[in-house]
Design a protein around this motif. Structure first.
Motif, PDB file in Angstrom:
ATOM      1  N   LYS A  29       0.817  -1.221   0.000  1.00 41.70           N
ATOM      2  CA  LYS A  29       0.000   0.000   0.000  1.00 41.70           C
ATOM      3  C   LYS A  29       0.850   1.270   0.000  1.00 41.70           C
ATOM      4  O   LYS A  29       0.661   2.157   0.818  1.00 41.70           O
ATOM      5  N   ALA A  30       1.813   1.325  -0.871  1.00 43.35           N
ATOM      6  CA  ALA A  30       2.679   2.499  -1.056  1.00 43.35           C
ATOM      7  C   ALA A  30       3.528   2.833   0.168  1.00 43.35           C
ATOM      8  O   ALA A  30       3.964   3.957   0.331  1.00 43.35           O
ATOM      9  N   THR A  31       3.772   1.855   1.037  1.00 43.79           N
ATOM     10  CA  THR A  31       4.655   2.074   2.176  1.00 43.79           C
ATOM     11  C   THR A  31       5.700   0.962   2.250  1.00 43.79           C
ATOM     12  O   THR A  31       5.484  -0.147   1.781  1.00 43.79           O
ATOM     13  N   ILE A  32       6.809   1.296   2.855  1.00 44.01           N
ATOM     14  CA  ILE A  32       7.848   0.306   3.135  1.00 44.01           C
ATOM     15  C   ILE A  32       8.150   0.416   4.616  1.00 44.01           C
ATOM     16  O   ILE A  32       8.197   1.517   5.174  1.00 44.01           O
ATOM     17  N   LYS A  33       8.310  -0.728   5.257  1.00 41.69           N
ATOM     18  CA  LYS A  33       8.582  -0.742   6.693  1.00 41.69           C
ATOM     19  C   LYS A  33       9.570  -1.856   6.991  1.00 41.69           C
ATOM     20  O   LYS A  33       9.457  -2.952   6.463  1.00 41.69           O
ATOM     21  N   PHE A  34      10.530  -1.549   7.822  1.00 39.74           N
ATOM     22  CA  PHE A  34      11.551  -2.508   8.219  1.00 39.74           C
ATOM     23  C   PHE A  34      11.204  -3.042   9.599  1.00 39.74           C
ATOM     24  O   PHE A  34      10.637  -2.335  10.425  1.00 39.74           O
ATOM     25  N   SER A  35      11.564  -4.283   9.862  1.00 40.29           N
ATOM     26  CA  SER A  35      11.262  -4.889  11.163  1.00 40.29           C
ATOM     27  C   SER A  35      12.224  -4.354  12.223  1.00 40.29           C
ATOM     28  O   SER A  35      13.269  -3.778  11.922  1.00 40.29           O
ATOM     29  N   THR A  88       6.264   6.245   3.514  1.00 40.91           N
ATOM     30  CA  THR A  88       5.316   6.293   2.404  1.00 40.91           C
ATOM     31  C   THR A  88       6.015   6.783   1.151  1.00 40.91           C
ATOM     32  O   THR A  88       6.779   7.746   1.193  1.00 40.91           O
ATOM     33  N   GLY A  89       5.754   6.114   0.037  1.00 38.83           N
ATOM     34  CA  GLY A  89       6.332   6.512  -1.239  1.00 38.83           C
ATOM     35  C   GLY A  89       5.598   5.860  -2.389  1.00 38.83           C
ATOM     36  O   GLY A  89       5.908   4.726  -2.761  1.00 38.83           O
ATOM     37  N   LYS A  90       4.610   6.544  -2.928  1.00 38.26           N
ATOM     38  CA  LYS A  90       3.807   5.965  -4.017  1.00 38.26           C
ATOM     39  C   LYS A  90       4.661   5.643  -5.241  1.00 38.26           C
ATOM     40  O   LYS A  90       4.508   4.590  -5.849  1.00 38.26           O
ATOM     41  N   GLU A  91       5.564   6.543  -5.595  1.00 37.14           N
ATOM     42  CA  GLU A  91       6.413   6.312  -6.772  1.00 37.14           C
ATOM     43  C   GLU A  91       7.351   5.127  -6.533  1.00 37.14           C
ATOM     44  O   GLU A  91       7.543   4.282  -7.397  1.00 37.14           O
ATOM     45  N   PHE A  92       7.942   5.047  -5.353  1.00 40.57           N
ATOM     46  CA  PHE A  92       8.812   3.923  -5.004  1.00 40.57           C
ATOM     47  C   PHE A  92       8.041   2.613  -5.090  1.00 40.57           C
ATOM     48  O   PHE A  92       8.497   1.640  -5.673  1.00 40.57           O
TER      49      PHE A  92
END
Length: 101
Positions: A29-35, A88-92
């Protein structure tokens, strides 16, 4: 005419899932998250540089200085209780989806 009979479901082996102590990256959903395990592996690192190698379909995360133009803060600002931060990064996100097909 032959039709292949695929099973209605498959059991997914536990080894395909990361454990609490293993680093993991979630992209959705246009986000990246690291544990939190990622943060522990790079203790004291507040900013990272994310690189995508297209040929190898590899995502690389490297520590970097906050002054770098492409630096991304990947944890919360509270030094006593560092937690992963959703970025958040829609383009990424759309580029990663195209790259990985």
């Amino acid at each position: 005419m032959e039709q292949s009979q695929e099973p209605a479901c498959e059991i997914v082996r536990g080894e395909y899932f990361s454990g609490v102590s293993e680093p993991a990256v979630t992209i959705r959903k246009a986000t990246i998250k690291f544990s939190a395990a990622c943060l522990r592996r790079l203790a004291g690192v507040d900013y990272v540089l994310i690189s995508v190698y297209r040929a190898e379909k590899r995502l690389v995360v490297e520590p970097c200085s906050s002054e770098l133009r492409d630096a991304i803060r990947w944890s919360t600002m509270n030094p006593e209780k560092r937690q992963p931060k959703a970025i958040t990064g829609k383009e990424f996100y759309s580029r990663i989806c195209r790259l990985m097909q």
